[in-house]
Design a protein around this motif. Structure first.
Motif, PDB file in Angstrom:
ATOM      1  N   ASN A   1       0.857  -1.153   0.028  1.00  0.00           N
ATOM      2  CA  ASN A   1      -0.084   0.012   0.072  1.00  0.00           C
ATOM      3  C   ASN A   1       0.866   1.384   0.087  1.00  0.00           C
ATOM      4  O   ASN A   1       1.573   1.314   0.703  1.00  0.00           O
ATOM      5  CB  ASN A   1      -0.980  -0.069   1.160  1.00  0.00           C
TER       6      ASN A   1
ATOM      7  N   HIS B   1       1.352   5.430  -2.080  1.00  0.00           N
ATOM      8  CA  HIS B   1       1.185   6.646  -3.199  1.00  0.00           C
ATOM      9  C   HIS B   1       1.559   5.931  -4.363  1.00  0.00           C
ATOM     10  O   HIS B   1       2.615   5.255  -4.588  1.00  0.00           O
ATOM     11  CB  HIS B   1       1.835   7.836  -2.736  1.00  0.00           C
TER      12      HIS B   1
ATOM     13  N   HIS C   1      -6.281  15.100   0.486  1.00  0.00           N
ATOM     14  CA  HIS C   1      -7.215  14.527   1.182  1.00  0.00           C
ATOM     15  C   HIS C   1      -8.143  15.468   1.714  1.00  0.00           C
ATOM     16  O   HIS C   1      -8.107  15.625   3.114  1.00  0.00           O
ATOM     17  CB  HIS C   1      -6.420  13.481   2.278  1.00  0.00           C
TER      18      HIS C   1
ATOM     19  N   GLN D   1     -10.494  15.023   4.901  1.00  0.00           N
ATOM     20  CA  GLN D   1     -10.146  14.923   6.419  1.00  0.00           C
ATOM     21  C   GLN D   1      -9.599  16.192   6.906  1.00  0.00           C
ATOM     22  O   GLN D   1      -9.012  16.159   8.042  1.00  0.00           O
ATOM     23  CB  GLN D   1      -8.700  13.899   6.534  1.00  0.00           C
TER      24      GLN D   1
ATOM     25  N   CYS E   1      -0.698  13.822  10.494  1.00  0.00           N
ATOM     26  CA  CYS E   1      -1.302  12.457   9.893  1.00  0.00           C
ATOM     27  C   CYS E   1      -0.229  11.535  10.028  1.00  0.00           C
ATOM     28  O   CYS E   1      -0.399  10.393  10.091  1.00  0.00           O
ATOM     29  CB  CYS E   1      -1.282  12.878   8.156  1.00  0.00           C
TER      30      CYS E   1
ATOM     31  N   HIS F   1      -0.170   7.234   9.869  1.00  0.00           N
ATOM     32  CA  HIS F   1      -0.017   6.935   8.415  1.00  0.00           C
ATOM     33  C   HIS F   1       1.517   7.108   8.287  1.00  0.00           C
ATOM     34  O   HIS F   1       2.541   8.096   8.586  1.00  0.00           O
ATOM     35  CB  HIS F   1      -0.735   7.835   7.682  1.00  0.00           C
TER      36      HIS F   1
ATOM     37  N   SER G   1      -3.288  -1.758   5.185  1.00  0.00           N
ATOM     38  CA  SER G   1      -4.064  -1.059   4.323  1.00  0.00           C
ATOM     39  C   SER G   1      -4.101   0.459   4.759  1.00  0.00           C
ATOM     40  O   SER G   1      -3.857   0.956   6.080  1.00  0.00           O
ATOM     41  CB  SER G   1      -5.466  -1.386   4.407  1.00  0.00           C
ATOM     42  N   LYS G   2      -4.556   1.427   3.764  1.00  0.00           N
ATOM     43  CA  LYS G   2      -4.515   2.979   4.183  1.00  0.00           C
ATOM     44  C   LYS G   2      -3.260   3.525   4.419  1.00  0.00           C
ATOM     45  O   LYS G   2      -3.192   4.473   5.313  1.00  0.00           O
ATOM     46  CB  LYS G   2      -5.717   3.382   5.067  1.00  0.00           C
TER      47      LYS G   2
ATOM     48  N   LEU H   1      -1.332   2.567   6.947  1.00  0.00           N
ATOM     49  CA  LEU H   1      -1.119   2.602   8.460  1.00  0.00           C
ATOM     50  C   LEU H   1       0.092   2.283   9.009  1.00  0.00           C
ATOM     51  O   LEU H   1       0.549   1.299   8.284  1.00  0.00           O
ATOM     52  CB  LEU H   1      -2.474   2.241   8.905  1.00  0.00           C
TER      53      LEU H   1
ATOM     54  N   HIS I   1     -11.023  10.445  12.011  1.00  0.00           N
ATOM     55  CA  HIS I   1     -10.361  11.880  11.800  1.00  0.00           C
ATOM     56  C   HIS I   1     -11.140  12.734  12.595  1.00  0.00           C
ATOM     57  O   HIS I   1     -10.501  13.997  12.651  1.00  0.00           O
ATOM     58  CB  HIS I   1     -10.389  12.108  10.435  1.00  0.00           C
TER      59      HIS I   1
END
Length: 259
Positions: free
Chosen positions: A128, A130, A169, A172, A187, A191, A199-200, A202, A249
């Motif tokens: 996961n 960018h 984003h 958020q 963030c 993250h 996932s995401k 994290l 969030h």
């Protein structure tokens, strides 16, 4: 031969073995790493940042504030610190009057950044991340290498780093009536922006991430998190997948960030 000479030769043999083993280990693990490796452009030679400034003064005039300008590099590459460290030698570009494809544009290819930021290449290879490696994003979408601390938002602090995240984003961004206090620290508390096995993106899976801040205590009367007994809730799933704290969030309606 008496015991003393025997012991002496035995000690020498052991010492010699250790020395040979150390040499083998060192030869296998020690490498010479080039800290800054300017890209190669066939037929081009270095001209210096002053030559670049004749056309790109708007960029070079602020470069002294950049973290990249403060690099301390020794050795053969030390003389190439400046614009050409990342863009490659500029003689062909300069002689062509700024011709396209005569200079390296890191904004189109992250490999130039990876020459120094080797760890980020590995992070982008995680499950996961960018979408930089497929060209849908570039490093310069979040980082400004020409001024400040190279993080869009003018700083390396968490708050400024979050400013870069919220450019995309927007959902958020907030503000929220009920704020998740963790967002005040940015963030990056939760993250890993370059990539993560979770996932995401994290930093940790499921409730493991939440419990890094929210203290859990197991007593004879139950399992307390945030001062409330969660023993009957844990079988539903994790903090947000169980449907209890979905608005991680921030929320406009629930102080427990349920929705």
């Amino acid at each position: 031969m008496n015991q003393a000479p025997r012991r002496k030769w035995a000690n020498l043999a052991v010492t010699g073995s250790i020395a040979v083993w150390a040499i083998v280990v060192i030869s296998c693990t020690t490498v010479t790493r080039v800290v800054v490796a300017p890209p190669d452009i066939p037929g081009a030679t270095f001209v210096g940042s002053e030559d670049c400034a004749t056309c790109h003064e708007d960029i070079t005039s602020r470069f002294h504030t950049a973290a990249h300008a403060k690099l301390d590099v020794k050795g053969g590459n030390a003389g190439a610190i400046g614009c050409e460290s990342c863009h490659g030698p500029g003689s062909v570009h300069s002689q062509s009057g700024g011709g396209l494809f005569t200079i390296v544009n890191p904004g189109r290819n992250p490999e130039t950044c990876f020459e120094c930021h080797v760890d980020k290449r590995g992070e982008f290879a995680l499950a996961n991340s960018h979408p930089v490696m497929n060209g849908d994003m570039s490093c310069s979408d979040c980082h400004n290498p020409h001024e400040g601390h190279a993080t869009t938002g003018f700083g390396a602090q968490m708050h400024s780093a979050s400013t870069a995240c919220l450019e995309c984003h927007t959902a958020q961004r907030g503000p929220y009536v009920f704020e998740h206090e963790a967002t005040r620290d940015g963030c990056l508390v939760c993250h890993s922006p370059h990539g993560s096995p979770n996932s995401k993106m994290l930093k940790a899976r499921n409730a493991t991430l939440c419990l890094q801040c929210h203290f859990q205590e197991q007593t004879g009367n139950g399992i307390f998190i945030g001062g409330r007994d969660h023993a009957s809730f844990l079988s539903r799933g994790t903090c947000w997948t169980g449907g209890c704290h979905e608005a991680v969030h921030g929320s406009h309606t629930s102080s427990s960030l349920r929705f």
